[in-house]
Motif scaffolding. Structure first.
Motif, PDB file in Angstrom:
ATOM      1  N   PRO A 167       0.850  -1.191   0.000  1.00 18.10           N
ATOM      2  CA  PRO A 167       0.000   0.000   0.000  1.00 18.10           C
ATOM      3  C   PRO A 167       0.890   1.247   0.000  1.00 18.10           C
ATOM      4  CG  PRO A 167      -0.767  -1.568   1.647  1.00 18.10           C
ATOM      5  CD  PRO A 167       0.546  -2.100   1.124  1.00 18.10           C
ATOM      6  N   THR A 168       0.443   2.302  -0.686  1.00 18.78           N
ATOM      7  CA  THR A 168       1.304   3.478  -0.837  1.00 18.78           C
ATOM      8  C   THR A 168       1.480   4.184   0.510  1.00 18.78           C
ATOM      9  OG1 THR A 168      -0.593   4.855  -1.425  1.00 18.78           O
ATOM     10  CG2 THR A 168       0.604   3.787  -3.227  1.00 18.78           C
ATOM     11  N   LYS A 169       2.644   4.796   0.703  1.00 21.76           N
ATOM     12  CA  LYS A 169       2.999   5.331   2.019  1.00 21.76           C
ATOM     13  C   LYS A 169       2.212   6.587   2.382  1.00 21.76           C
ATOM     14  CE  LYS A 169       7.271   6.535   3.320  1.00 21.76           C
ATOM     15  NZ  LYS A 169       8.692   6.615   2.930  1.00 21.76           N
ATOM     16  N   ILE A 170       2.088   7.503   1.429  1.00 21.59           N
ATOM     17  CA  ILE A 170       1.458   8.793   1.737  1.00 21.59           C
ATOM     18  C   ILE A 170      -0.063   8.720   1.567  1.00 21.59           C
ATOM     19  CG2 ILE A 170       1.291  11.219   1.039  1.00 21.59           C
ATOM     20  CD1 ILE A 170       4.310  11.004   0.277  1.00 21.59           C
ATOM     21  N   GLY A 171      -0.506   8.189   0.450  1.00 20.07           N
ATOM     22  CA  GLY A 171      -1.941   7.979   0.265  1.00 20.07           C
ATOM     23  C   GLY A 171      -2.695   9.152  -0.335  1.00 20.07           C
ATOM     24  N   LEU A 172      -2.077  10.307  -0.508  1.00 22.53           N
ATOM     25  CA  LEU A 172      -2.678  11.446  -1.207  1.00 22.53           C
ATOM     26  C   LEU A 172      -1.762  11.806  -2.374  1.00 22.53           C
ATOM     27  CD1 LEU A 172      -3.675  13.808   1.776  1.00 22.53           C
ATOM     28  CD2 LEU A 172      -5.103  12.072   0.647  1.00 22.53           C
ATOM     29  N   GLU A 173      -2.341  12.356  -3.446  1.00 22.96           N
ATOM     30  CA  GLU A 173      -1.564  12.671  -4.631  1.00 22.96           C
ATOM     31  C   GLU A 173      -0.551  13.783  -4.356  1.00 22.96           C
ATOM     32  OE1 GLU A 173      -4.768  13.061  -4.240  1.00 22.96           O
ATOM     33  OE2 GLU A 173      -5.900  11.787  -5.631  1.00 22.96           O
ATOM     34  N   SER A 174       0.417  13.905  -5.282  1.00 21.91           N
ATOM     35  CA  SER A 174       1.525  14.856  -5.116  1.00 21.91           C
ATOM     36  C   SER A 174       1.055  16.309  -5.053  1.00 21.91           C
ATOM     37  CB  SER A 174       2.509  14.703  -6.282  1.00 21.91           C
ATOM     38  OG  SER A 174       1.876  15.004  -7.508  1.00 21.91           O
ATOM     39  N   THR A 175       1.878  17.123  -4.425  1.00 22.34           N
ATOM     40  CA  THR A 175       1.743  18.579  -4.468  1.00 22.34           C
ATOM     41  C   THR A 175       2.096  19.037  -5.885  1.00 22.34           C
ATOM     42  OG1 THR A 175       2.438  18.702  -2.155  1.00 22.34           O
ATOM     43  CG2 THR A 175       2.671  20.726  -3.482  1.00 22.34           C
ATOM     44  N   ILE A 176       1.324  19.963  -6.458  1.00 24.63           N
ATOM     45  CA  ILE A 176       1.632  20.468  -7.810  1.00 24.63           C
ATOM     46  C   ILE A 176       1.898  21.967  -7.751  1.00 24.63           C
ATOM     47  CG2 ILE A 176       0.868  20.668 -10.203  1.00 24.63           C
ATOM     48  CD1 ILE A 176      -1.067  18.384  -9.779  1.00 24.63           C
ATOM     49  N   VAL A 177       3.023  22.389  -8.333  1.00 26.81           N
ATOM     50  CA  VAL A 177       3.355  23.817  -8.411  1.00 26.81           C
ATOM     51  C   VAL A 177       3.544  24.218  -9.867  1.00 26.81           C
ATOM     52  CG1 VAL A 177       4.966  25.642  -7.719  1.00 26.81           C
ATOM     53  CG2 VAL A 177       4.522  23.728  -6.166  1.00 26.81           C
ATOM     54  N   ASP A 178       2.856  25.259 -10.288  1.00 28.12           N
ATOM     55  CA  ASP A 178       2.985  25.795 -11.639  1.00 28.12           C
ATOM     56  C   ASP A 178       4.116  26.825 -11.658  1.00 28.12           C
ATOM     57  OD1 ASP A 178       2.795  26.973 -14.098  1.00 28.12           O
ATOM     58  OD2 ASP A 178       0.681  27.520 -13.937  1.00 28.12           O
ATOM     59  N   CYS A 179       5.186  26.512 -12.380  1.00 28.48           N
ATOM     60  CA  CYS A 179       6.345  27.417 -12.447  1.00 28.48           C
ATOM     61  C   CYS A 179       6.480  28.074 -13.814  1.00 28.48           C
ATOM     62  CB  CYS A 179       7.626  26.646 -12.122  1.00 28.48           C
ATOM     63  SG  CYS A 179       7.726  26.148 -10.398  1.00 28.48           S
ATOM     64  N   THR A 180       5.393  28.134 -14.572  1.00 26.16           N
ATOM     65  CA  THR A 180       5.497  28.703 -15.925  1.00 26.16           C
ATOM     66  C   THR A 180       5.338  30.223 -15.933  1.00 26.16           C
ATOM     67  OG1 THR A 180       3.139  28.390 -16.356  1.00 26.16           O
ATOM     68  CG2 THR A 180       4.610  26.605 -17.036  1.00 26.16           C
ATOM     69  N   LYS A 181       4.902  30.788 -14.807  1.00 25.10           N
ATOM     70  CA  LYS A 181       4.724  32.245 -14.753  1.00 25.10           C
ATOM     71  C   LYS A 181       5.810  32.851 -13.866  1.00 25.10           C
ATOM     72  CE  LYS A 181       0.913  31.860 -17.020  1.00 25.10           C
ATOM     73  NZ  LYS A 181       0.101  30.754 -16.494  1.00 25.10           N
ATOM     74  N   ALA A 182       5.916  34.170 -13.895  1.00 23.71           N
ATOM     75  CA  ALA A 182       6.942  34.843 -13.097  1.00 23.71           C
ATOM     76  C   ALA A 182       6.811  34.438 -11.631  1.00 23.71           C
ATOM     77  CB  ALA A 182       6.810  36.350 -13.244  1.00 23.71           C
ATOM     78  N   GLN A 183       5.571  34.344 -11.166  1.00 27.47           N
ATOM     79  CA  GLN A 183       5.373  33.970  -9.775  1.00 27.47           C
ATOM     80  C   GLN A 183       4.811  32.545  -9.681  1.00 27.47           C
ATOM     81  OE1 GLN A 183       3.112  36.877  -7.636  1.00 27.47           O
ATOM     82  NE2 GLN A 183       4.340  36.480  -5.800  1.00 27.47           N
ATOM     83  N   PRO A 184       5.574  31.614  -9.079  1.00 30.99           N
ATOM     84  CA  PRO A 184       5.085  30.231  -9.008  1.00 30.99           C
ATOM     85  C   PRO A 184       3.818  30.120  -8.164  1.00 30.99           C
ATOM     86  CG  PRO A 184       7.131  30.491  -7.763  1.00 30.99           C
ATOM     87  CD  PRO A 184       6.889  31.784  -8.449  1.00 30.99           C
ATOM     88  N   ARG A 185       2.928  29.198  -8.557  1.00 26.66           N
ATOM     89  CA  ARG A 185       1.666  29.075  -7.852  1.00 26.66           C
ATOM     90  C   ARG A 185       1.364  27.620  -7.501  1.00 26.66           C
ATOM     91  NH1 ARG A 185      -3.087  32.176  -7.495  1.00 26.66           N
ATOM     92  NH2 ARG A 185      -2.538  33.590  -9.188  1.00 26.66           N
ATOM     93  N   LEU A 186       0.899  27.407  -6.285  1.00 24.35           N
ATOM     94  CA  LEU A 186       0.454  26.083  -5.860  1.00 24.35           C
ATOM     95  C   LEU A 186      -0.852  25.759  -6.586  1.00 24.35           C
ATOM     96  CD1 LEU A 186       0.874  23.752  -3.770  1.00 24.35           C
ATOM     97  CD2 LEU A 186      -0.538  25.072  -2.197  1.00 24.35           C
ATOM     98  N   LEU A 187      -0.909  24.573  -7.247  1.00 24.62           N
ATOM     99  CA  LEU A 187      -2.161  24.167  -7.908  1.00 24.62           C
ATOM    100  C   LEU A 187      -2.902  23.119  -7.086  1.00 24.62           C
ATOM    101  CD1 LEU A 187      -1.154  23.786 -11.690  1.00 24.62           C
ATOM    102  CD2 LEU A 187      -2.250  25.741 -10.579  1.00 24.62           C
ATOM    103  N   ARG A 188      -2.132  22.240  -6.409  1.00 25.77           N
ATOM    104  CA  ARG A 188      -2.756  21.185  -5.588  1.00 25.77           C
ATOM    105  C   ARG A 188      -1.844  20.940  -4.399  1.00 25.77           C
ATOM    106  NH1 ARG A 188      -3.625  15.377  -8.407  1.00 25.77           N
ATOM    107  NH2 ARG A 188      -1.403  15.137  -7.977  1.00 25.77           N
ATOM    108  N   THR A 189      -2.401  20.861  -3.205  1.00 23.96           N
ATOM    109  CA  THR A 189      -1.578  20.583  -2.029  1.00 23.96           C
ATOM    110  C   THR A 189      -1.414  19.071  -1.865  1.00 23.96           C
ATOM    111  OG1 THR A 189      -3.391  20.424  -0.470  1.00 23.96           O
ATOM    112  CG2 THR A 189      -2.509  22.603  -0.857  1.00 23.96           C
ATOM    113  N   GLY A 190      -0.343  18.673  -1.201  1.00 21.07           N
ATOM    114  CA  GLY A 190      -0.076  17.252  -0.970  1.00 21.07           C
ATOM    115  C   GLY A 190       0.772  17.117   0.277  1.00 21.07           C
TER     116      GLY A 190
END
Ligand code: TXA
Ligand code: MG
Length: 313
Positions: A167-190
């Motif tokens: 069984p997977t250790k964390i159990g929730l999907e990865s944190t996602i950060v959008d770095c395509t803009k000047a200011q990086p933005r969190l898209l999904r927490t993990g």
């Protein structure tokens, strides 16, 4: 199609090299992978999951060298995040290179890249010899699978192979950060929280309200994380349960008696068990699931995000 189950990463990789789709464990949830450069194989991921074509896939790498195949430049905050958190439960969205087909990114000019930390995932990707496009290995709209049995429940006969792990250790999907803009933005927490990210890149900004995310990241508007049962956020002391087809999961021992009760010893355990608990509730015909609210700190923020999304369906 017969779905082969194996515990050998090398045996599973053979299916990838011949254009197949393979479910494999990571430290977050199980993924459903295909060779990122084989458009027909990637198309089979969408088909097997019944995933809408406008929902982009993230791409899993075994080493930083494979980045060059996916994106032309990684600098600034993206570079710092990768240096610090790879391998681990983080997906970094960067500009994509033209070699990556539109089907992977749903036509976006960006691409999400992640390097899993779990040994079995790394052995598998290494053995494939190419980056692996992989969403979570559930039918679209179902909770992400944290066990190989949950993958089988959703995808038996629809995919070539399941690489069987713990069984997977964390159990929730990865944190996602959008770095395509000047200011990086969190898209999904993990498992990596916004505070953790800010230690490395202090100017990361919070996710936008859902209405705006829907425009920017098409996939996030689709149904997510939802059991058939109705999900209700409760406090541990609530005495709301007790009727027949109800269930409770939380850290506080509940007062009421439920058909199914999961009392977790920590927030990490709660996060690790939530998706499998949702599935078990569906198997047992539960109608209402009470989830104890926890403080939105550390993994608690990711946990509350997933529970909140589950209440919306
Ligand atoms: O932990 C995880 O991230 C797992 C394991 C298997 O690695 N994967 C996973 O994939 O959760 P998936 O597809 O279920 O969730 C990825 C999310 C989707 O909501 C998708 O829309 C978004 O990431 N996404 C993918 N590429 C994107 C991009 N270029 N820009 C913005 N969002 C993107
Ligand atoms: Mg998913």
């Amino acid at each position: 199609m017969r779905t082969v189950i194996t515990d050998s990463p090398e045996a599973a990789a053979v299916y990838i090299r011949s254009g197949g789709v393979v479910a494999f464990p990571t430290e977050t949830v199980y993924g459903l992978g295909a060779n990122v450069f084989n458009a027909a194989a990637v198309a089979r991921i969408f088909e097997a999951k019944r995933r809408p074509a406008d929902n982009p896939l993230i791409v899993h790498i075994g080493s930083l060298k494979q980045l060059d195949l996916l994106t032309s430049e990684v600098k600034g905050s993206a570079r710092r995040l990768m240096d610090h958190f790879f391998p681990g439960p983080l997906t970094v969205v960067v500009r994509r290179s033209p070699e990556v087909s539109d089907i992977v990114t749903a036509g976006l000019h960006s691409i999400g890249v992640r390097m899993p930390a779990s040994d079995i995932a790394r052995r598998f990707i290494e053995s494939c010899g190419v980056p692996i496009a992989a969403p979570s290995a559930n039918l679209s709209g179902r909770p992400s699978p944290t066990t190989w049995q949950a993958v089988l429940e959703d995808l038996d006969g629809r995919i070539d192979c399941i690489l069987q792990g713990e069984p997977t250790k964390i159990g929730l999907e990865s944190t996602i950060v959008d770095c395509t803009k000047a200011q990086p933005r969190l898209l999904r927490t993990g498992a990596i929280s916004i505070d953790g990210l800010r230690h490395v890149v202090p100017n990361i900004i919070e996710p936008e309200p859902d209405e705006l995310i829907e425009i920017r990241s098409p996939g996030l508007r689709h149904r997510h994380y939802s059991p058939n049962a109705k999900v209700v956020i409760a406090s541990g002391e609530d005495n709301t349960g007790g009727q027949e087809e109800t269930a409770y999961i939380g850290i506080t021992v509940p007062i009421a008696v439920y058909k199914l009760t999961a009392v977790c010893r920590s927030m990490d355990e709660y996060a690790g068990r939530i998706f499998e608990f949702f599935r078990e509730c569906d198997r047992q015909g539960i109608e209402t699931i009470y989830c104890e609210a926890v403080p939105a700190e550390g993994i608690g923020a990711a946990l509350m995000d997933r529970i909140r999304r589950a209440t919306e369906n």
